[in-house]
Design an enzyme around this catalytic site. Structure first.
Site, PDB file in Angstrom:
ATOM      1  N   GLU A   1       0.706  -1.100   0.108  1.00 43.26           N
ATOM      2  CA  GLU A   1      -0.070  -0.169   0.034  1.00 43.26           C
ATOM      3  C   GLU A   1       0.689   1.277   0.217  1.00 43.26           C
ATOM      4  O   GLU A   1       2.028   1.231   0.281  1.00 43.26           O
ATOM      5  CB  GLU A   1      -0.999   0.113   1.221  1.00 43.26           C
ATOM      6  CG  GLU A   1      -0.169  -0.340   2.630  1.00 43.26           C
ATOM      7  CD  GLU A   1      -1.165  -0.576   3.731  1.00 43.26           C
ATOM      8  OE1 GLU A   1      -2.024   0.357   3.927  1.00 43.26           O
ATOM      9  OE2 GLU A   1      -1.345  -1.651   4.291  1.00 43.26           O
ATOM     10  N   TRP A   2       0.290   2.209  -0.357  1.00 40.68           N
ATOM     11  CA  TRP A   2       1.141   3.751  -0.053  1.00 40.68           C
ATOM     12  C   TRP A   2       1.007   4.026   1.233  1.00 40.68           C
ATOM     13  O   TRP A   2      -0.078   3.975   1.654  1.00 40.68           O
ATOM     14  CB  TRP A   2       0.464   4.747  -1.224  1.00 40.68           C
ATOM     15  CG  TRP A   2       0.449   4.430  -2.515  1.00 40.68           C
ATOM     16  CD1 TRP A   2      -0.496   4.433  -3.451  1.00 40.68           C
ATOM     17  CD2 TRP A   2       1.602   4.041  -3.418  1.00 40.68           C
ATOM     18  NE1 TRP A   2      -0.183   4.155  -4.631  1.00 40.68           N
ATOM     19  CE2 TRP A   2       1.274   3.845  -4.490  1.00 40.68           C
ATOM     20  CE3 TRP A   2       2.919   3.781  -2.988  1.00 40.68           C
ATOM     21  CZ2 TRP A   2       2.020   3.513  -5.599  1.00 40.68           C
ATOM     22  CZ3 TRP A   2       3.764   3.335  -3.914  1.00 40.68           C
ATOM     23  CH2 TRP A   2       3.409   3.212  -5.284  1.00 40.68           C
TER      24      TRP A   2
END
Length: 365
Positions: A246-247
Protein backbone atom coordinates in the site's frame (compact mmCIF):
# COMPACT_ATOMS: atom_id res chain seq x y z
CA UNK A 1 42.51 13.29 -28.29
CA UNK A 2 39.74 14.47 -30.64
CA UNK A 3 37.04 16.84 -29.28
CA UNK A 4 34.11 14.50 -30.09
CA UNK A 5 35.85 11.81 -28.06
CA UNK A 6 36.18 14.12 -25.05
CA UNK A 7 32.52 15.12 -25.25
CA UNK A 8 31.45 11.49 -25.44
CA UNK A 9 33.59 10.64 -22.42
CA UNK A 10 32.09 13.49 -20.36
CA UNK A 11 28.53 12.52 -21.28
CA UNK A 12 29.15 8.89 -20.31
CA UNK A 13 30.66 9.98 -16.99
CA UNK A 14 27.66 12.16 -16.17
CA UNK A 15 25.27 9.31 -16.95
CA UNK A 16 27.13 6.97 -14.64
CA UNK A 17 27.10 9.56 -11.86
CA UNK A 18 23.36 10.04 -12.29
CA UNK A 19 22.69 6.33 -11.96
CA UNK A 20 24.21 6.34 -8.49
CA UNK A 21 21.62 8.75 -7.10
CA UNK A 22 18.07 7.93 -6.05
CA UNK A 23 16.65 10.36 -8.60
CA UNK A 24 18.75 8.78 -11.32
CA UNK A 25 17.54 5.30 -10.41
CA UNK A 26 13.92 6.38 -10.51
CA UNK A 27 14.38 8.12 -13.86
CA UNK A 28 15.98 5.08 -15.41
CA UNK A 29 13.60 2.49 -13.91
CA UNK A 30 12.22 1.50 -17.28
CA UNK A 31 15.52 1.69 -19.17
CA UNK A 32 18.18 -0.06 -17.13
CA UNK A 33 18.41 -3.81 -16.52
CA UNK A 34 16.94 -4.71 -13.12
CA UNK A 35 19.09 -6.08 -10.33
CA UNK A 36 16.04 -7.64 -8.68
CA UNK A 37 14.90 -10.02 -11.39
CA UNK A 38 14.61 -13.59 -10.15
CA UNK A 39 13.73 -16.96 -11.60
CA UNK A 40 13.78 -18.77 -8.28
CA UNK A 41 10.22 -20.06 -8.79
CA UNK A 42 9.17 -21.52 -12.11
CA UNK A 43 6.39 -19.45 -13.65
CA UNK A 44 3.42 -21.06 -15.43
CA UNK A 45 4.43 -22.22 -18.94
CA UNK A 46 1.80 -20.03 -20.62
CA UNK A 47 1.02 -16.40 -19.83
CA UNK A 48 -2.17 -15.79 -17.92
CA UNK A 49 -4.56 -13.51 -19.77
CA UNK A 50 -4.93 -10.16 -18.09
CA UNK A 51 -8.42 -9.12 -17.05
CA UNK A 52 -9.66 -5.91 -18.67
CA UNK A 53 -9.04 -2.88 -16.52
CA UNK A 54 -12.29 -1.97 -14.81
CA UNK A 55 -13.16 1.58 -13.90
CA UNK A 56 -13.81 1.81 -10.18
CA UNK A 57 -15.25 4.71 -8.23
CA UNK A 58 -12.61 6.97 -6.74
CA UNK A 59 -12.15 6.23 -3.05
CA UNK A 60 -12.77 8.98 -0.55
CA UNK A 61 -10.30 9.35 2.32
CA UNK A 62 -11.65 8.66 5.79
CA UNK A 63 -10.21 9.80 9.07
CA UNK A 64 -6.88 8.34 10.17
CA UNK A 65 -6.92 5.06 12.04
CA UNK A 66 -4.61 4.28 14.99
CA UNK A 67 -0.96 4.29 14.06
CA UNK A 68 1.36 1.31 13.86
CA UNK A 69 5.03 0.93 13.11
CA UNK A 70 6.80 0.90 9.75
CA UNK A 71 10.45 0.55 10.52
CA UNK A 72 12.53 2.40 13.10
CA UNK A 73 10.93 5.75 13.81
CA UNK A 74 8.23 5.20 11.18
CA UNK A 75 4.48 5.26 11.73
CA UNK A 76 1.65 3.97 9.60
CA UNK A 77 -1.90 2.88 10.09
CA UNK A 78 -2.32 -0.88 10.59
CA UNK A 79 -3.17 -2.82 7.44
CA UNK A 80 -4.77 -0.19 5.24
CA UNK A 81 -4.06 3.48 4.61
CA UNK A 82 -7.05 4.37 2.49
CA UNK A 83 -10.73 4.10 3.31
CA UNK A 84 -13.19 3.30 0.54
CA UNK A 85 -16.20 5.21 -0.68
CA UNK A 86 -18.01 6.71 2.29
CA UNK A 87 -21.58 5.54 2.40
CA UNK A 88 -22.79 7.63 5.28
CA UNK A 89 -24.67 4.54 6.49
CA UNK A 90 -23.76 3.32 9.94
CA UNK A 91 -26.59 0.95 10.68
CA UNK A 92 -25.96 -2.39 12.35
CA UNK A 93 -25.19 -5.27 9.97
CA UNK A 94 -28.23 -7.35 9.15
CA UNK A 95 -28.62 -10.74 10.79
CA UNK A 96 -27.30 -13.56 8.62
CA UNK A 97 -29.78 -15.80 6.91
CA UNK A 98 -28.48 -19.39 7.12
CA UNK A 99 -30.43 -20.27 3.99
CA UNK A 100 -28.54 -17.76 1.84
CA UNK A 101 -25.11 -19.17 0.92
CA UNK A 102 -24.02 -16.34 -1.35
CA UNK A 103 -22.34 -12.95 -0.88
CA UNK A 104 -24.07 -9.97 -2.41
CA UNK A 105 -25.94 -12.25 -4.78
CA UNK A 106 -22.67 -13.73 -6.03
CA UNK A 107 -22.23 -17.49 -5.44
CA UNK A 108 -19.07 -18.62 -3.70
CA UNK A 109 -17.17 -20.30 -6.49
CA UNK A 110 -14.22 -22.66 -6.03
CA UNK A 111 -12.35 -20.32 -8.38
CA UNK A 112 -12.62 -17.62 -5.73
CA UNK A 113 -9.96 -19.51 -3.82
CA UNK A 114 -7.30 -18.45 -6.27
CA UNK A 115 -4.17 -20.58 -6.44
CA UNK A 116 -1.40 -21.10 -8.97
CA UNK A 117 -1.61 -23.81 -11.62
CA UNK A 118 1.03 -25.68 -9.62
CA UNK A 119 2.29 -25.11 -6.11
CA UNK A 120 5.69 -26.20 -4.91
CA UNK A 121 5.47 -29.69 -3.46
CA UNK A 122 4.91 -29.73 0.28
CA UNK A 123 3.43 -32.22 2.73
CA UNK A 124 -0.04 -31.05 3.71
CA UNK A 125 -0.65 -30.29 7.38
CA UNK A 126 -3.35 -32.18 9.25
CA UNK A 127 -6.95 -31.20 8.58
CA UNK A 128 -8.63 -28.97 11.14
CA UNK A 129 -10.33 -31.09 13.76
CA UNK A 130 -11.94 -28.53 16.07
CA UNK A 131 -15.29 -26.86 15.45
CA UNK A 132 -15.50 -23.33 14.11
CA UNK A 133 -16.38 -20.55 16.51
CA UNK A 134 -19.18 -18.35 15.24
CA UNK A 135 -19.21 -14.61 14.76
CA UNK A 136 -19.55 -12.74 18.06
CA UNK A 137 -17.70 -9.47 17.47
CA UNK A 138 -19.06 -5.97 17.87
CA UNK A 139 -18.06 -2.97 15.76
CA UNK A 140 -17.48 0.61 16.85
CA UNK A 141 -18.47 1.80 13.36
CA UNK A 142 -20.88 -0.82 11.99
CA UNK A 143 -21.72 -0.75 8.29
CA UNK A 144 -24.82 -2.19 6.68
CA UNK A 145 -23.45 -4.24 3.77
CA UNK A 146 -26.94 -5.50 2.94
CA UNK A 147 -27.06 -8.89 1.27
CA UNK A 148 -23.28 -8.80 1.03
CA UNK A 149 -22.83 -8.81 4.79
CA UNK A 150 -19.68 -10.65 5.88
CA UNK A 151 -21.78 -12.22 8.62
CA UNK A 152 -23.27 -14.48 5.95
CA UNK A 153 -19.88 -16.18 5.65
CA UNK A 154 -18.79 -18.84 8.11
CA UNK A 155 -15.11 -18.26 8.90
CA UNK A 156 -14.01 -15.04 10.56
CA UNK A 157 -10.61 -13.97 11.82
CA UNK A 158 -8.42 -11.03 12.84
CA UNK A 159 -5.09 -9.42 12.11
CA UNK A 160 -2.95 -7.98 14.89
CA UNK A 161 0.28 -6.13 15.58
CA UNK A 162 1.98 -4.61 18.60
CA UNK A 163 -0.76 -1.99 18.76
CA UNK A 164 -3.26 -4.51 20.09
CA UNK A 165 -1.02 -4.92 23.16
CA UNK A 166 -1.33 -8.14 25.16
CA UNK A 167 -3.97 -10.19 23.38
CA UNK A 168 -6.13 -12.67 25.26
CA UNK A 169 -6.19 -15.24 22.49
CA UNK A 170 -8.58 -17.63 24.26
CA UNK A 171 -11.22 -14.88 24.53
CA UNK A 172 -10.58 -13.82 20.95
CA UNK A 173 -11.06 -17.39 19.79
CA UNK A 174 -14.25 -17.83 21.79
CA UNK A 175 -15.70 -14.66 20.29
CA UNK A 176 -15.31 -15.85 16.72
CA UNK A 177 -11.67 -15.64 15.58
CA UNK A 178 -10.80 -18.84 13.73
CA UNK A 179 -7.62 -17.47 12.15
CA UNK A 180 -5.15 -14.66 12.78
CA UNK A 181 -2.64 -12.89 10.60
CA UNK A 182 0.14 -11.49 12.75
CA UNK A 183 2.42 -8.55 11.92
CA UNK A 184 5.96 -9.91 11.63
CA UNK A 185 8.21 -7.51 9.75
CA UNK A 186 8.43 -4.43 7.61
CA UNK A 187 11.24 -3.09 5.52
CA UNK A 188 14.54 -4.91 5.86
CA UNK A 189 15.32 -4.40 9.53
CA UNK A 190 12.19 -4.06 11.66
CA UNK A 191 10.55 -6.88 13.62
CA UNK A 192 7.27 -6.33 15.44
CA UNK A 193 8.23 -6.80 19.11
CA UNK A 194 5.01 -8.74 19.81
CA UNK A 195 5.33 -11.09 16.85
CA UNK A 196 6.76 -14.19 18.48
CA UNK A 197 4.52 -13.93 21.54
CA UNK A 198 1.43 -13.56 19.32
CA UNK A 199 2.65 -16.31 16.99
CA UNK A 200 2.94 -18.85 19.80
CA UNK A 201 -0.14 -17.76 21.75
CA UNK A 202 -2.47 -17.81 18.73
CA UNK A 203 -1.43 -21.36 17.97
CA UNK A 204 -1.87 -22.43 21.60
CA UNK A 205 -5.41 -21.03 21.57
CA UNK A 206 -6.30 -23.09 18.48
CA UNK A 207 -6.32 -20.42 15.78
CA UNK A 208 -4.87 -21.00 12.36
CA UNK A 209 -2.06 -18.44 12.09
CA UNK A 210 -0.05 -16.71 9.42
CA UNK A 211 2.45 -13.84 9.27
CA UNK A 212 2.46 -10.66 7.22
CA UNK A 213 5.14 -8.28 5.99
CA UNK A 214 4.60 -4.55 5.37
CA UNK A 215 6.47 -3.77 2.16
CA UNK A 216 8.79 -0.73 2.21
CA UNK A 217 9.44 0.91 -1.15
CA UNK A 218 12.90 2.27 -0.27
CA UNK A 219 14.51 -1.16 0.30
CA UNK A 220 15.23 -3.89 -2.21
CA UNK A 221 12.75 -6.72 -2.40
CA UNK A 222 15.45 -9.33 -1.84
CA UNK A 223 16.56 -7.73 1.43
CA UNK A 224 13.00 -7.63 2.69
CA UNK A 225 12.32 -11.24 1.76
CA UNK A 226 15.51 -12.35 3.54
CA UNK A 227 14.50 -10.41 6.65
CA UNK A 228 11.03 -12.00 6.71
CA UNK A 229 12.47 -15.48 6.23
CA UNK A 230 14.97 -14.87 9.02
CA UNK A 231 12.22 -14.00 11.51
CA UNK A 232 9.17 -16.07 10.56
CA UNK A 233 9.40 -19.81 11.29
CA UNK A 234 8.66 -22.33 8.58
CA UNK A 235 6.22 -24.59 10.41
CA UNK A 236 3.77 -27.20 9.27
CA UNK A 237 0.17 -26.00 9.28
CA UNK A 238 0.84 -22.26 9.13
CA UNK A 239 -1.21 -20.17 6.70
CA UNK A 240 0.60 -18.78 3.64
CA UNK A 241 2.67 -15.63 4.20
CA UNK A 242 1.18 -12.26 3.26
CA UNK A 243 2.79 -9.30 1.49
CA UNK A 244 1.04 -6.06 2.51
CA UNK A 245 1.40 -3.51 -0.32
CA UNK A 246 0.00 0.00 0.00
CA UNK A 247 1.03 3.65 -0.18
CA UNK A 248 2.19 4.95 3.19
CA UNK A 249 1.83 8.70 3.50
CA UNK A 250 3.31 8.67 7.01
CA UNK A 251 6.62 7.09 6.00
CA UNK A 252 9.93 8.91 5.56
CA UNK A 253 10.15 6.96 2.29
CA UNK A 254 8.19 9.15 -0.13
CA UNK A 255 9.07 7.11 -3.20
CA UNK A 256 6.21 5.80 -5.31
CA UNK A 257 7.84 3.57 -7.91
CA UNK A 258 6.39 3.11 -11.37
CA UNK A 259 3.78 0.40 -11.84
CA UNK A 260 6.34 -1.73 -13.65
CA UNK A 261 8.82 -1.42 -10.78
CA UNK A 262 6.15 -2.14 -8.18
CA UNK A 263 5.16 -5.36 -9.94
CA UNK A 264 8.79 -6.38 -10.35
CA UNK A 265 9.64 -5.82 -6.69
CA UNK A 266 6.56 -7.72 -5.57
CA UNK A 267 7.42 -10.65 -7.82
CA UNK A 268 10.95 -10.87 -6.45
CA UNK A 269 9.72 -10.82 -2.86
CA UNK A 270 6.95 -13.37 -3.47
CA UNK A 271 9.22 -15.72 -5.41
CA UNK A 272 11.69 -15.86 -2.53
CA UNK A 273 8.96 -16.55 0.01
CA UNK A 274 7.32 -19.20 -2.14
CA UNK A 275 10.60 -20.98 -2.60
CA UNK A 276 11.31 -20.98 1.15
CA UNK A 277 7.86 -21.73 2.60
CA UNK A 278 6.46 -23.85 -0.22
CA UNK A 279 3.29 -21.75 -0.31
CA UNK A 280 2.19 -19.08 -2.72
CA UNK A 281 2.01 -15.78 -0.80
CA UNK A 282 -1.23 -13.85 -0.40
CA UNK A 283 -1.39 -10.22 -1.54
CA UNK A 284 -3.04 -7.77 0.86
CA UNK A 285 -3.87 -4.34 -0.55
CA UNK A 286 -6.02 -1.23 -0.24
CA UNK A 287 -8.15 0.50 -2.91
CA UNK A 288 -5.84 3.34 -3.94
CA UNK A 289 -2.79 1.12 -4.33
CA UNK A 290 -4.84 -1.47 -6.20
CA UNK A 291 -6.10 1.12 -8.70
CA UNK A 292 -2.59 2.42 -9.29
CA UNK A 293 -0.81 -0.91 -9.67
CA UNK A 294 -2.73 -4.17 -9.41
CA UNK A 295 -5.73 -4.12 -11.73
CA UNK A 296 -5.45 -7.11 -14.02
CA UNK A 297 -2.21 -8.27 -12.37
CA UNK A 298 -1.22 -11.40 -10.43
CA UNK A 299 -4.31 -13.34 -11.46
CA UNK A 300 -2.72 -16.56 -10.21
CA UNK A 301 -2.23 -15.21 -6.67
CA UNK A 302 -4.78 -15.11 -3.84
CA UNK A 303 -5.83 -11.64 -2.73
CA UNK A 304 -6.79 -10.18 0.64
CA UNK A 305 -8.80 -7.01 0.04
CA UNK A 306 -9.54 -4.10 2.35
CA UNK A 307 -13.10 -2.82 1.84
CA UNK A 308 -14.62 -1.31 4.98
CA UNK A 309 -17.51 0.66 3.47
CA UNK A 310 -18.67 -1.47 0.53
CA UNK A 311 -18.49 -5.08 -0.61
CA UNK A 312 -15.23 -5.97 -2.43
CA UNK A 313 -17.17 -6.55 -5.64
CA UNK A 314 -17.96 -2.82 -5.66
CA UNK A 315 -14.49 -1.60 -4.71
CA UNK A 316 -12.45 -4.10 -6.77
CA UNK A 317 -14.67 -5.00 -9.76
CA UNK A 318 -13.86 -8.38 -11.26
CA UNK A 319 -11.18 -9.34 -8.73
CA UNK A 320 -11.51 -12.73 -7.06
CA UNK A 321 -10.54 -12.70 -3.41
CA UNK A 322 -9.66 -15.10 -0.64
CA UNK A 323 -9.94 -12.84 2.44
CA UNK A 324 -11.92 -9.67 3.01
CA UNK A 325 -10.94 -7.13 5.66
CA UNK A 326 -14.34 -5.62 6.32
CA UNK A 327 -13.68 -3.57 9.46
CA UNK A 328 -10.87 -1.68 11.13
CA UNK A 329 -12.98 -0.88 14.18
CA UNK A 330 -13.86 -4.28 15.64
CA UNK A 331 -14.38 -4.73 19.37
CA UNK A 332 -13.52 -7.87 21.31
CA UNK A 333 -13.12 -9.02 24.90
CA UNK A 334 -9.68 -10.30 23.88
CA UNK A 335 -8.10 -6.91 23.18
CA UNK A 336 -8.12 -3.39 24.56
CA UNK A 337 -9.21 -0.99 21.85
CA UNK A 338 -10.06 -1.84 18.28
CA UNK A 339 -9.06 -4.71 16.03
CA UNK A 340 -9.27 -5.49 12.31
CA UNK A 341 -11.95 -8.02 11.36
CA UNK A 342 -11.68 -10.34 8.36
CA UNK A 343 -13.61 -13.14 6.71
CA UNK A 344 -12.71 -16.10 4.48
CA UNK A 345 -14.43 -16.36 1.09
CA UNK A 346 -15.98 -19.78 1.37
CA UNK A 347 -17.99 -22.12 3.54
CA UNK A 348 -16.74 -24.35 6.33
CA UNK A 349 -15.93 -27.23 3.98
CA UNK A 350 -13.84 -25.02 1.73
CA UNK A 351 -12.06 -23.52 4.73
CA UNK A 352 -11.14 -26.94 6.11
CA UNK A 353 -9.82 -28.02 2.72
CA UNK A 354 -7.84 -24.83 2.12
CA UNK A 355 -6.47 -24.30 5.63
CA UNK A 356 -5.71 -28.01 5.87
CA UNK A 357 -3.16 -27.71 3.11
CA UNK A 358 -5.11 -28.48 -0.05
CA UNK A 359 -4.66 -24.95 -1.35
CA UNK A 360 -4.92 -25.78 -5.05
CA UNK A 361 -8.52 -25.58 -6.18
CA UNK A 362 -8.10 -24.05 -9.63
CA UNK A 363 -8.98 -27.38 -11.24
CA UNK A 364 -12.33 -27.55 -9.43
CA UNK A 365 -14.11 -25.31 -11.95
Amino acid sequence: MRIPGVVSFLIASLCLAGCSSTAGVDALDLQKPSNETTSSVIRPPAPIAAAPAARGNRAARAELAPMSDNGPGEKTRPFGLAEEEETGVFAAPDVPDPQVPDVGGLPVEPAALVSPPKLLTRAAPAMLAGPLTRYGFRDAKPINFGKGSPRRLAVHGVDVSRWQGNVNWDKLRAQGANFAYIKATDGGDHLDPMFMKNWRSADAAGLKRGAYHFFYWCRTAGEQADWFIRNVPRVEGALPPVIDVEWNGESSCKRRPSREKVLEKMQVFMDKLERHYGQRPIIYTAPDFYRDNLRGEFLDYPFWLRAVAQHPSKVYPGRKWLFWQYSGSGLSHGVTGRIDLNVFHGDERQWRAWAGGRQTVADAN
